[in-house]
Design a protein around this motif. Structure first.
Motif, PDB file in Angstrom:
ATOM      1  N   GLN A 193       0.836  -1.199   0.000  1.00  0.00           N
ATOM      2  CA  GLN A 193       0.000   0.000   0.000  1.00  0.00           C
ATOM      3  C   GLN A 193       0.875   1.254   0.000  1.00  0.00           C
ATOM      4  O   GLN A 193       0.617   2.206  -0.716  1.00  0.00           O
ATOM      5  CB  GLN A 193      -0.903  -0.006   1.238  1.00  0.00           C
ATOM      6  CG  GLN A 193      -1.790   1.209   1.370  1.00  0.00           C
ATOM      7  CD  GLN A 193      -2.708   1.102   2.578  1.00  0.00           C
ATOM      8  OE1 GLN A 193      -2.899   0.010   3.121  1.00  0.00           O
ATOM      9  NE2 GLN A 193      -3.266   2.197   3.001  1.00  0.00           N
ATOM     10  N   SER A 194       1.930   1.254   0.809  1.00  0.00           N
ATOM     11  CA  SER A 194       2.892   2.357   0.787  1.00  0.00           C
ATOM     12  C   SER A 194       3.903   2.084  -0.315  1.00  0.00           C
ATOM     13  O   SER A 194       4.205   0.929  -0.631  1.00  0.00           O
ATOM     14  CB  SER A 194       3.603   2.477   2.137  1.00  0.00           C
ATOM     15  OG  SER A 194       4.299   1.289   2.429  1.00  0.00           O
ATOM     16  N   TYR A 195       4.444   3.132  -0.907  1.00  0.00           N
ATOM     17  CA  TYR A 195       5.330   2.962  -2.059  1.00  0.00           C
ATOM     18  C   TYR A 195       6.645   2.315  -1.667  1.00  0.00           C
ATOM     19  O   TYR A 195       7.235   1.560  -2.438  1.00  0.00           O
ATOM     20  CB  TYR A 195       5.606   4.317  -2.720  1.00  0.00           C
ATOM     21  CG  TYR A 195       4.372   5.166  -2.929  1.00  0.00           C
ATOM     22  CD1 TYR A 195       3.250   4.642  -3.572  1.00  0.00           C
ATOM     23  CD2 TYR A 195       4.318   6.476  -2.477  1.00  0.00           C
ATOM     24  CE1 TYR A 195       2.113   5.421  -3.757  1.00  0.00           C
ATOM     25  CE2 TYR A 195       3.186   7.262  -2.660  1.00  0.00           C
ATOM     26  CZ  TYR A 195       2.083   6.721  -3.291  1.00  0.00           C
ATOM     27  OH  TYR A 195       0.963   7.482  -3.466  1.00  0.00           O
ATOM     28  N   ALA A 196       7.144   2.620  -0.431  1.00  0.00           N
ATOM     29  CA  ALA A 196       8.384   2.024   0.091  1.00  0.00           C
ATOM     30  C   ALA A 196       9.552   2.217  -0.869  1.00  0.00           C
ATOM     31  O   ALA A 196      10.314   1.289  -1.135  1.00  0.00           O
ATOM     32  CB  ALA A 196       8.173   0.535   0.385  1.00  0.00           C
ATOM     33  N   LEU A 197       9.694   3.445  -1.400  1.00  0.00           N
ATOM     34  CA  LEU A 197      10.819   3.763  -2.277  1.00  0.00           C
ATOM     35  C   LEU A 197      11.976   4.329  -1.462  1.00  0.00           C
ATOM     36  O   LEU A 197      11.775   4.940  -0.413  1.00  0.00           O
ATOM     37  CB  LEU A 197      10.394   4.789  -3.336  1.00  0.00           C
ATOM     38  CG  LEU A 197       9.212   4.405  -4.226  1.00  0.00           C
ATOM     39  CD1 LEU A 197       8.918   5.525  -5.211  1.00  0.00           C
ATOM     40  CD2 LEU A 197       9.460   3.095  -4.963  1.00  0.00           C
ATOM     41  N   TYR A 198      13.197   4.135  -1.962  1.00  0.00           N
ATOM     42  CA  TYR A 198      14.363   4.733  -1.325  1.00  0.00           C
ATOM     43  C   TYR A 198      14.438   6.196  -1.752  1.00  0.00           C
ATOM     44  O   TYR A 198      14.644   6.499  -2.942  1.00  0.00           O
ATOM     45  CB  TYR A 198      15.626   3.990  -1.746  1.00  0.00           C
ATOM     46  CG  TYR A 198      15.655   2.552  -1.291  1.00  0.00           C
ATOM     47  CD1 TYR A 198      15.889   2.235   0.042  1.00  0.00           C
ATOM     48  CD2 TYR A 198      15.445   1.517  -2.193  1.00  0.00           C
ATOM     49  CE1 TYR A 198      15.912   0.910   0.478  1.00  0.00           C
ATOM     50  CE2 TYR A 198      15.460   0.181  -1.770  1.00  0.00           C
ATOM     51  CZ  TYR A 198      15.698  -0.107  -0.436  1.00  0.00           C
ATOM     52  OH  TYR A 198      15.711  -1.410  -0.013  1.00  0.00           O
ATOM     53  N   PRO A 199      14.273   7.147  -0.823  1.00  0.00           N
ATOM     54  CA  PRO A 199      14.182   8.559  -1.208  1.00  0.00           C
ATOM     55  C   PRO A 199      15.456   9.129  -1.805  1.00  0.00           C
ATOM     56  O   PRO A 199      15.406  10.100  -2.582  1.00  0.00           O
ATOM     57  CB  PRO A 199      13.840   9.260   0.121  1.00  0.00           C
ATOM     58  CG  PRO A 199      14.310   8.331   1.190  1.00  0.00           C
ATOM     59  CD  PRO A 199      14.128   6.957   0.638  1.00  0.00           C
ATOM     60  N   HIS A 200      16.620   8.536  -1.479  1.00  0.00           N
ATOM     61  CA  HIS A 200      17.901   9.071  -1.974  1.00  0.00           C
ATOM     62  C   HIS A 200      18.314   8.457  -3.316  1.00  0.00           C
ATOM     63  O   HIS A 200      19.329   8.870  -3.888  1.00  0.00           O
ATOM     64  CB  HIS A 200      19.002   8.811  -0.938  1.00  0.00           C
ATOM     65  CG  HIS A 200      19.270   7.357  -0.690  1.00  0.00           C
ATOM     66  ND1 HIS A 200      18.366   6.542  -0.040  1.00  0.00           N
ATOM     67  CD2 HIS A 200      20.328   6.566  -1.016  1.00  0.00           C
ATOM     68  CE1 HIS A 200      18.860   5.314   0.054  1.00  0.00           C
ATOM     69  NE2 HIS A 200      20.039   5.303  -0.546  1.00  0.00           N
ATOM     70  N   LEU A 201      17.539   7.490  -3.794  1.00  0.00           N
ATOM     71  CA  LEU A 201      17.850   6.842  -5.072  1.00  0.00           C
ATOM     72  C   LEU A 201      16.963   7.379  -6.178  1.00  0.00           C
ATOM     73  O   LEU A 201      15.802   7.724  -5.945  1.00  0.00           O
ATOM     74  CB  LEU A 201      17.670   5.324  -4.973  1.00  0.00           C
ATOM     75  CG  LEU A 201      18.566   4.568  -3.991  1.00  0.00           C
ATOM     76  CD1 LEU A 201      18.291   3.069  -4.080  1.00  0.00           C
ATOM     77  CD2 LEU A 201      20.044   4.858  -4.259  1.00  0.00           C
TER      78      LEU A 201
END
Length: 357
Positions: free
Chosen positions: A82-90
């Protein structure tokens, strides 16, 4: 690709039974939706396939392989949350390619696979952006691409569209359906949104209290509900459920009398009528099954939802978009007799019913 099979699977959390004696086979390349309200066991069922929960009893198979004791990383499944769970620094490219990086895929193949998947989800012009520079729909596409790039045996999707606004959900439903058709990967999709289930699934498993209430195609689930729960859960607006009783085969309630249940007597019965299966008519229409005052009139654009006050509850019907009735004005209701459903309120099972007279 792969099939997934549950054989008498039960999952308990202490004394609480989340999933009970669960049997289900998900066919190779099928898009199956687990649909139900919060707490019905649908997410727990999917998490057992991923290896994030352990079955208390029973067996789970991917193809011929029993996976109960297989570590999650060796199950060859990809999960979208449900949450995107992306790495914000990538960057988008690095987020998509992360599963390949940890598997040490050669650089040329890495570049080719990331580019191909990005093109499929229409992110090929955004590969150098960071997640903070993307819209919600674009971030969800990155999460999908990250799952797709692995080419897993099974996709697991846990309410991936619930954080999006209505317009984006509609767009992403179309993209998901097209992607699954292209990729031909077995997909298990969890949602409480029956519109998502109806539009995406090859088959729907409607769950309630840890068991499957009904399994079938979206059309079968909608047109042929087997239980009171399924009848009320599927449909927007939901089916009108009118309580009453059956005496010697005749249903009676709030000015409505319909025969057709043979010679049976059911002290607590429920008659089901979908909003589109009844016509709002004039109060003096001789063919009307009942007359009731109008409670509300809601124009939705393509049609009008008309709610009538019927025996202390509301009955909602679809009318023409030009319907001009007024609140408190009496109106007649003519029900399509071949589209009525009768249920026993105690067993919650459907009863044979061929409406007459």
């Amino acid at each position: 690709m792969a099939s997934v099979r549950f054989e008498r699977v039960t999952k308990k959390f202490g004394e609480f039974v989340a999933v009970h004696d669960f049997d289900l086979e998900i066919r190779d390349k099928e898009f199956l939706v687990l649909l139900g309200p919060s707490g019905c066991g649908k997410t727990t069922t999917m998490r057992m396939v991923a290896g994030l929960e352990e079955a208390t009893s029973g067996d789970i198979y991917i193809d011929a392989d029993r996976i109960n004791d297989v570590l999650p990383k060796y199950r060859d499944v990809a999960m979208v949350f449900q949450s995107y769970a992306l790495y914000p620094h990538l960057t988008v490219e690095d987020n998509i390619g992360y599963p390949l990086k940890i598997r040490k895929v050669p650089p040329e193949e890495y570049k080719r696979r990331v580019s191909e998947v990005a093109r499929r989800v229409e992110l090929d012009t955004m590969l150098k952006r960071l997640p903070k520079e993307l819209s919600g729909g674009q971030r969800q596409r990155v999460a999908l691409a990250r799952a797709i790039v692995r080419t897993p045996r099974v996709f697991l999707m846990d309410e991936p569209l619930s954080n999006l606004d209505a317009k984006l959900r509609t767009q992403m439903r179309a993209e998901l359906k097209h992607l699954q058709h292209e990729l031909q990967v077995t997909t298990i999709y969890v949602t409480h949104d029956q519109i998502e289930a109806m539009t995406l699934a090859n088959r729907v498993a409607v769950m309630n209290k840890g068991v499957i209430e009904q399994l079938g195609t979206p059309r079968e689930i909608y047109n042929d509900p087997r239980t009171l729960f399924v009848a009320g859960f599927i449909g927007s607006p939901s089916m009108n459920l009118i309580p009453g009783e059956v005496k010697d085969g005749v249903f009676e309630s709030a000015g409505l009398r319909v025969g057709g249940a043979g010679r049976v007597t059911i002290p607590r019965a429920v008659l089901g009528v979908r909003p589109e299966d009844a016509l709002v008519t004039a109060a003096d229409d001789a063919q009307a099954n009942l007359v009731a005052p109008i409670y509300s009139v809601e124009l939705t654009g393509e049609n009008t939802l008309v709610s009538l006050q019927l025996g202390g509850r509301l009955m909602t019907l679809r009318a023409d978009k030009n319907f001009a009735g007024q609140i408190d004005q009496p109106a007649g209701v003519k029900i399509a007799r071949d589209r009525m459903f009768l249920f026993d309120a105690d067993t919650e099972r459907r009863v044979d019913f061929k409406p007459e007279g």
